[in-house]
Design a protein around this motif. Structure first.
Motif, PDB file in Angstrom:
ATOM      1  N   LEU A 170      63.219  48.746  10.371  1.00  0.00           N
ATOM      2  CA  LEU A 170      64.162  49.825  10.115  1.00  0.00           C
ATOM      3  C   LEU A 170      64.773  49.667   8.731  1.00  0.00           C
ATOM      4  O   LEU A 170      65.124  48.555   8.320  1.00  0.00           O
ATOM      5  CB  LEU A 170      65.281  49.817  11.160  1.00  0.00           C
ATOM      6  CG  LEU A 170      64.952  50.437  12.521  1.00  0.00           C
ATOM      7  CD1 LEU A 170      66.027  50.077  13.527  1.00  0.00           C
ATOM      8  CD2 LEU A 170      64.811  51.958  12.397  1.00  0.00           C
ATOM      9  N   ALA A 172      67.544  51.834   5.843  1.00  0.00           N
ATOM     10  CA  ALA A 172      68.484  52.953   5.696  1.00  0.00           C
ATOM     11  C   ALA A 172      69.278  52.810   4.403  1.00  0.00           C
ATOM     12  O   ALA A 172      69.468  51.703   3.890  1.00  0.00           O
ATOM     13  CB  ALA A 172      69.445  53.001   6.887  1.00  0.00           C
ATOM     14  N   VAL A 188      69.490  53.623  16.461  1.00  0.00           N
ATOM     15  CA  VAL A 188      68.547  54.746  16.501  1.00  0.00           C
ATOM     16  C   VAL A 188      68.739  55.560  17.772  1.00  0.00           C
ATOM     17  O   VAL A 188      68.676  56.799  17.755  1.00  0.00           O
ATOM     18  CB  VAL A 188      67.095  54.238  16.405  1.00  0.00           C
ATOM     19  CG1 VAL A 188      66.106  55.400  16.537  1.00  0.00           C
ATOM     20  CG2 VAL A 188      66.870  53.517  15.084  1.00  0.00           C
ATOM     21  N   TYR A 191      71.433  57.972  17.205  1.00  0.00           N
ATOM     22  CA  TYR A 191      71.308  58.737  15.956  1.00  0.00           C
ATOM     23  C   TYR A 191      70.650  60.088  16.214  1.00  0.00           C
ATOM     24  O   TYR A 191      69.738  60.204  17.034  1.00  0.00           O
ATOM     25  CB  TYR A 191      70.469  57.922  14.966  1.00  0.00           C
ATOM     26  CG  TYR A 191      70.044  58.646  13.711  1.00  0.00           C
ATOM     27  CD1 TYR A 191      70.911  58.775  12.631  1.00  0.00           C
ATOM     28  CD2 TYR A 191      68.759  59.186  13.609  1.00  0.00           C
ATOM     29  CE1 TYR A 191      70.507  59.424  11.469  1.00  0.00           C
ATOM     30  CE2 TYR A 191      68.347  59.829  12.449  1.00  0.00           C
ATOM     31  CZ  TYR A 191      69.230  59.951  11.390  1.00  0.00           C
ATOM     32  OH  TYR A 191      68.819  60.591  10.242  1.00  0.00           O
ATOM     33  N   LEU A 195      64.145  61.052  10.524  1.00  0.00           N
ATOM     34  CA  LEU A 195      63.689  59.661  10.437  1.00  0.00           C
ATOM     35  C   LEU A 195      62.362  59.689   9.698  1.00  0.00           C
ATOM     36  O   LEU A 195      61.394  60.292  10.169  1.00  0.00           O
ATOM     37  CB  LEU A 195      63.512  59.059  11.830  1.00  0.00           C
ATOM     38  CG  LEU A 195      62.992  57.620  11.906  1.00  0.00           C
ATOM     39  CD1 LEU A 195      64.055  56.640  11.459  1.00  0.00           C
ATOM     40  CD2 LEU A 195      62.526  57.286  13.327  1.00  0.00           C
ATOM     41  N   VAL A 217      65.937  63.016  17.310  1.00  0.00           N
ATOM     42  CA  VAL A 217      65.377  62.509  16.061  1.00  0.00           C
ATOM     43  C   VAL A 217      64.204  63.389  15.636  1.00  0.00           C
ATOM     44  O   VAL A 217      63.354  63.755  16.460  1.00  0.00           O
ATOM     45  CB  VAL A 217      64.903  61.050  16.224  1.00  0.00           C
ATOM     46  CG1 VAL A 217      64.110  60.593  14.998  1.00  0.00           C
ATOM     47  CG2 VAL A 217      66.092  60.127  16.453  1.00  0.00           C
ATOM     48  N   LEU A 237      67.107  57.344   6.447  1.00  0.00           N
ATOM     49  CA  LEU A 237      66.745  56.412   7.516  1.00  0.00           C
ATOM     50  C   LEU A 237      65.234  56.485   7.722  1.00  0.00           C
ATOM     51  O   LEU A 237      64.636  57.564   7.641  1.00  0.00           O
ATOM     52  CB  LEU A 237      67.457  56.781   8.818  1.00  0.00           C
ATOM     53  CG  LEU A 237      67.143  55.925  10.054  1.00  0.00           C
ATOM     54  CD1 LEU A 237      67.650  54.505   9.884  1.00  0.00           C
ATOM     55  CD2 LEU A 237      67.743  56.567  11.310  1.00  0.00           C
ATOM     56  N   GLY A 238      64.609  55.330   7.981  1.00  0.00           N
ATOM     57  CA  GLY A 238      63.173  55.346   8.219  1.00  0.00           C
ATOM     58  C   GLY A 238      62.662  54.022   8.731  1.00  0.00           C
ATOM     59  O   GLY A 238      63.415  53.053   8.902  1.00  0.00           O
TER      60      GLY A 238
END
Length: 295
Positions: A170, A172, A188, A191, A195, A217, A237-238
């Motif tokens: 993850l 961000a 997550v 969230y 993403l 998401v 975020l990814g």
């Protein structure tokens, strides 16, 4: 005895290094020779090196089955123009008195699924994408992968991870995280929003995080020519692969939880196991920290 191995890349090198660890000097020499040859050929394919000889001349020069050396073959690369690329085809090794033939396959896991081999090496990512169902709860390690495999779907199981670990992590921008929040699976799950992931990892990310955590998401993808870390920084975020995380930090990203190890694994088709393949599998897994089955 035949063992399926990848034809190129990190998983092939990891498999050869595992044989080198248990089979001595000849296996070490093979691993070094194959790695250097294929790295050079990759550079030629990508235009970073210029070869003096044509691809068929190089292929003939590299292959030495009569002298006990490896064989190589040609495949069409998926890059623009589909150039021919030299890849590993086969080699023979003596492993504790057992004659082992390493056979190159594009996707060894699938060759094991069709019962062509009892043992093979492939990427843990492919196993996860191919046979682990999408459930509300995610998976975190190789043992979770085995636990999720439906025995009615395949007889193949993961026995050992080789530790050549790159991780799906993850990432961000700092402002994406509320004060004091940890960048982890729980974050997550709470969230809602975009993403950023590489499209080739969509099903893998769904399996790793679990469908329950992805409510609200929306997956977005890097535009063509944009590196993944830059796209994640733009999105906020990814998930992407990391080794040291240096590139992510260069883009101002915070590194969060490591979600799943993208490592090479030793696979076994339990329906094809014999006393000889079982002994070889145990020898190859001996001393590896991420062994799954009991000794």
């Amino acid at each position: 005895m035949s063992v399926a191995v990848p034809r190129k890349g990190r998983p092939l090198e990891a498999a050869l290094e595992r044989f080198a660890a248990v089979a001595g000097a000849d296996a070490e020499a093979l691993a070094d020779s194959v790695a250097s040859t294929l790295r050079y050929e990759k550079a030629v394919t990508k235009g970073r090196q210029t070869a003096d000889d044509g691809v068929y001349e190089r292929l003939a020069d590299y292959s030495d089955p009569a002298g006990g050396g490896p064989e190589y073959t040609l495949v069409r690369d998926d890059r623009k123009g589909h150039p021919r690329r030299v890849v590993f085809d086969s080699a023979r090794l003596d492993v504790a008195g057992t004659d082992v033939r390493l056979v190159g396959r594009e996707e060894p896991f699938r060759a094991l699924r069709t019962h062509e081999f009892a043992l093979g090496f492939d990427s843990a990512d492919l196993v996860l994408e191919e046979v682990v169902p999408l459930d509300p709860e995610g998976v975190a390690d190789l043992a979770d992968v085995n636990a999720r495999i439906d025995p009615r779907d395949t007889d193949v199981r993961v026995t050992t991870g080789l530790g050549d670990t790159v991780r799906h992590t993850l990432m961000a921008r700092p402002e994406t995280l509320p004060a004091g929040a940890d960048l982890d699976r729980e974050f997550v799950a709470g969230y809602e929003g975009p993403l950023c992931i590489s499209p080739r990892y969509e099903r893998l990310v769904e399996a790793v995080l679990g469908t329950g955590a992805l409510d609200g998401v929306e997956f977005v993808y890097p535009e063509e020519g944009v590196e993944e870390e830059a796209a994640i920084a733009e999105t906020g975020l990814g998930v992407y692969l990391t080794v040291t995380g240096g590139t992510a930090r260069e883009h101002g990203l915070v590194l969060g939880a490591d979600l799943f190890p993208s490592e090479t694994v030793l696979l076994e088709n339990e329906a094809e196991t014999t006393a000889a393949t079982d002994a070889l599998g145990r020898a190859l897994g001996r001393g590896v920290e991420t062994a799954i089955r009991a000794e």
